[in-house]
Design an enzyme around this catalytic site. Structure first.
Site, mmCIF file in Angstrom:
data_model
loop_
_atom_site.group_PDB
_atom_site.id
_atom_site.type_symbol
_atom_site.label_atom_id
_atom_site.label_comp_id
_atom_site.label_asym_id
_atom_site.label_seq_id
_atom_site.Cartn_x
_atom_site.Cartn_y
_atom_site.Cartn_z
ATOM 1 N N ASP A 13 2.022 2.805 2.023
ATOM 2 C CA ASP A 13 2.771 2.151 3.107
ATOM 3 C C ASP A 13 1.942 1.119 3.873
ATOM 4 O O ASP A 13 2.111 0.939 5.080
ATOM 5 C CB ASP A 13 3.335 3.204 4.088
ATOM 6 C CG ASP A 13 4.215 4.218 3.387
ATOM 7 O OD1 ASP A 13 4.929 3.825 2.455
ATOM 8 O OD2 ASP A 13 4.193 5.405 3.773
ATOM 9 N N LYS A 16 2.560 -3.354 1.170
ATOM 10 C CA LYS A 16 2.364 -4.045 -0.116
ATOM 11 C C LYS A 16 3.594 -4.881 -0.465
ATOM 12 O O LYS A 16 3.484 -5.993 -0.975
ATOM 13 C CB LYS A 16 2.129 -3.013 -1.246
ATOM 14 C CG LYS A 16 0.902 -2.140 -1.023
ATOM 15 C CD LYS A 16 0.797 -1.047 -2.070
ATOM 16 C CE LYS A 16 1.851 0.039 -1.923
ATOM 17 N NZ LYS A 16 1.744 0.866 -0.712
ATOM 18 N N GLY A 40 8.302 3.230 -1.441
ATOM 19 C CA GLY A 40 9.324 2.571 -0.624
ATOM 20 C C GLY A 40 8.709 1.286 -0.113
ATOM 21 O O GLY A 40 7.825 1.326 0.734
ATOM 22 N N HIS A 41 9.122 0.159 -0.687
ATOM 23 C CA HIS A 41 8.513 -1.128 -0.332
ATOM 24 C C HIS A 41 9.530 -1.969 0.424
ATOM 25 O O HIS A 41 10.629 -2.216 -0.065
ATOM 26 C CB HIS A 41 8.033 -1.846 -1.607
ATOM 27 C CG HIS A 41 6.938 -1.114 -2.329
ATOM 28 N ND1 HIS A 41 6.365 -1.543 -3.494
ATOM 29 C CD2 HIS A 41 6.287 0.034 -2.013
ATOM 30 C CE1 HIS A 41 5.432 -0.687 -3.875
ATOM 31 N NE2 HIS A 41 5.365 0.278 -2.997
ATOM 32 N N GLN A 229 2.072 3.352 -3.954
ATOM 33 C CA GLN A 229 1.154 4.259 -3.257
ATOM 34 C C GLN A 229 -0.141 3.521 -2.855
ATOM 35 O O GLN A 229 -0.174 2.310 -2.911
ATOM 36 C CB GLN A 229 0.831 5.500 -4.098
ATOM 37 C CG GLN A 229 2.002 6.464 -4.275
ATOM 38 C CD GLN A 229 2.964 6.067 -5.376
ATOM 39 O OE1 GLN A 229 2.574 5.855 -6.508
ATOM 40 N NE2 GLN A 229 4.235 5.967 -5.057
#
Ligand code: GDP
Ligand code: IMO
Ligand code: MG
Length: 433
Positions: A13, A16, A40-41, A229
């Protein structure tokens, strides 16, 4: 430009997704090489927000090729749902999205296996519940594995599932510890029916992505690898066992995409101006200082709640010991320093420059023993904060002196230049050198 990797240097988180989105137009291909829908991006364009878990951030630019490479674990319903979500937002997804025939497939029994082991274990990992670990276990174990290419062969798939599912049902029943919801049981024929249908929907996207990437490289295309990650969650080099089940550092690229290691030209290490972590595991600089404390203040201002699970993220000061370790591990050439705006208004800022172990020993490098790490206290250096709102700054020199000094100190401690500074979620709020 060749091949570049955007990789998180903390526990995930780090923003990225935003950096990949800012850079994507300079590339021809964007590749996800590890993890799955545990990621989750987030990408923000003005008043539009996109959250991608499984698809590479490149899909938001339909002219780019986006690749889900062999190292990713794919849950077909999520894949189809994300495609629909992007299409509903008016963005076309067609032949430019490629999925590896060698990527492994997540089934509902993987999620059930994860639920039961997390519940039964006295020290659960705090996973995202997306079936990631059990699917990677099956990949390495081979006997119960199914790859995306197998979804395209109905008879073979049905036969595989008739072997796998009864085995899984026995494992699930054995994992149940007597409390809570009983272990779910699955029907091989029903699952085969469902997954053959998914296979038909996936078919237009499935290909030999290794060959595609080799051709792209030899054709002079520029490739951007988007890690999921962070390096401290890497299964080999992170804070094991409180990690994910893949190599999230750039080392995952060689196995997870088939691109040779020596073709990677540039690694951009992404760091938050502080540190966060979701799930369990050691976190030396964690600010566990109550509802009125600095940790809660940063959580609220930075909206530090998990993109995938909504869990509050654990928050702490910037940890230069941990970040130096992962920067070295990742071989980062440069840093992108994110969410600097969240620290505005703090009178004093702290950076951990070392740890003190339980025996009083001072550690300047990241201890490899996780039990020791859990007992280490950070040794802090204190820096003055700044009061001004910096979300409108568009060059490093526009930042208050204290903010500039904070950035410089991070560069010194990590021995790596900060080439990008982010002061808000929007792509416009980014200073790129
Ligand atoms: P990722 O998993 O590394 O892509 O990061 P996430 O998307 O899970 O979390 C990063 C969060 O920070 C998202 O909500 C972003 O919109 C937000 N964000 C990104 N950059 C900045 C920034 O510079 N300032 C602030 N305040 N938020 C940011
Ligand atoms: P992005 O790509 C933050 C964490 C989970 C848990 C551990 C193992 O958005 O940075 P898993 O479900 O992978 O077996 O969970 O890893 N985790 C993440 N934390 N960001 C992520 O992805 C994460 N993906 C997994 O919270 O502690
Ligand atoms: Mg995330």
């Amino acid at each position: 430009m060749g091949a570049t990797c955007v990789v998180g240097l903390q526990w995930g988180d780090e923003a990225k997704g935003k950096i990949v989105d800012c850079l994507a137009d300079r590339f021809d291909v964007v590749v996800r090489y590890n993890g799955g829908a545990n990621a989750g991006h987030t990408v923000v364009w003005g008043d539009r927000t996109f959250k991608l878990s499984l698809l590479p951030t490149g899909v938001l630019k339909p002219h780019l090729k986006s690749v889900i490479a062999n190292g990713v674990v794919v849950y077909p319903p999520k894949f189809l749902q994300e495609i629909q979500q992007i299409r509903d937002a008016g963005i076309a997804i067609g032949p430019n999205l490629l999925v590896s025939d060698h990527a492994h497939v997540i089934f509902p029994y993987h999620m059930e296996e994860e639920r039961l082991s997390e519940q039964g274990d006295t020290s659960p990992i705090g996973t995202t519940g997306r079936g990631i670990g059990p699917c990677y276990q099956d990949k390495v174990g081979r006997v119960c594995a199914v790859r995306v290419g197998d979804l395209l062969k109905p008879e073979k798939l049905a036969e595989r599932l008739r072997y796998i599912v009864p085995r899984k049902n026995r494992i699930l029943a054995a994992l149940h510890h007597g409390n809570g919801e009983p272990a779910k049981q699955f029907d091989a024929d029903l699952l085969a029916h469902e997954y053959i249908a998914f296979g038909e929907q996936l078919r237009p996207f499935v290909t030999d992505t290794v060959h595609f990437l080799h051709q792209s490289l030899s054709g002079g295309k520029n490739i951007l690898f988007e890690a999921a990650q962070g390096s401290l969650l890497d299964v080999d080099h992170g804070t094991y066992p409180y990690v994910t089940s893949s190599n999230s550092s750039p080392a995952g690229i060689w196995t997870g995409s088939g691109m040779p290691a020596r073709r990677l030209d540039r690694v951009i290490g992404v760091i938050k101006a502080y540190t966060t972590r979701v799930g369990r595991g050691p976190f030396p600089t964690e600010l566990d200082d109550g509802p009125e404390g600095i940790g809660e203040r940063i959580r609220q201002i930075g909206r530090e709640f998990g993109t995938v699970t909504g869990r509050p993220r654990r928050v702490g000061w910037f940890d230069a010991v941990a970040a130096r370790h992962s920067r070295t591990l990742a071989g980062a050439d440069e840093l992108a320093l994110m969410l600097l705006d969240v620290l505005s208004g703090q009178k004093e800022l702290k950076i951990a420059t070392g740890y003190r172990g339980p025996d009083g020993k001072v550690w300047e490098h990241f201890p490899s023993d996780p039990d020791l790490l859990a007992k280490c206290d950070p040794i802090y250096e204190s820096l003055p904060g700044w009061r001004d709102d910096i979300t409108g700054a568009r060059s490093r020199s526009e930042l208050p002196t204290a903010a500039q000094d904070y950035v410089t100190r991070i560069e010194q401690l990590l021995g790596t230049p900060v080439k990008t500074i982010s002061v808000g979620p929007d792509r416009a709020q980014t200073m790129m050198a």
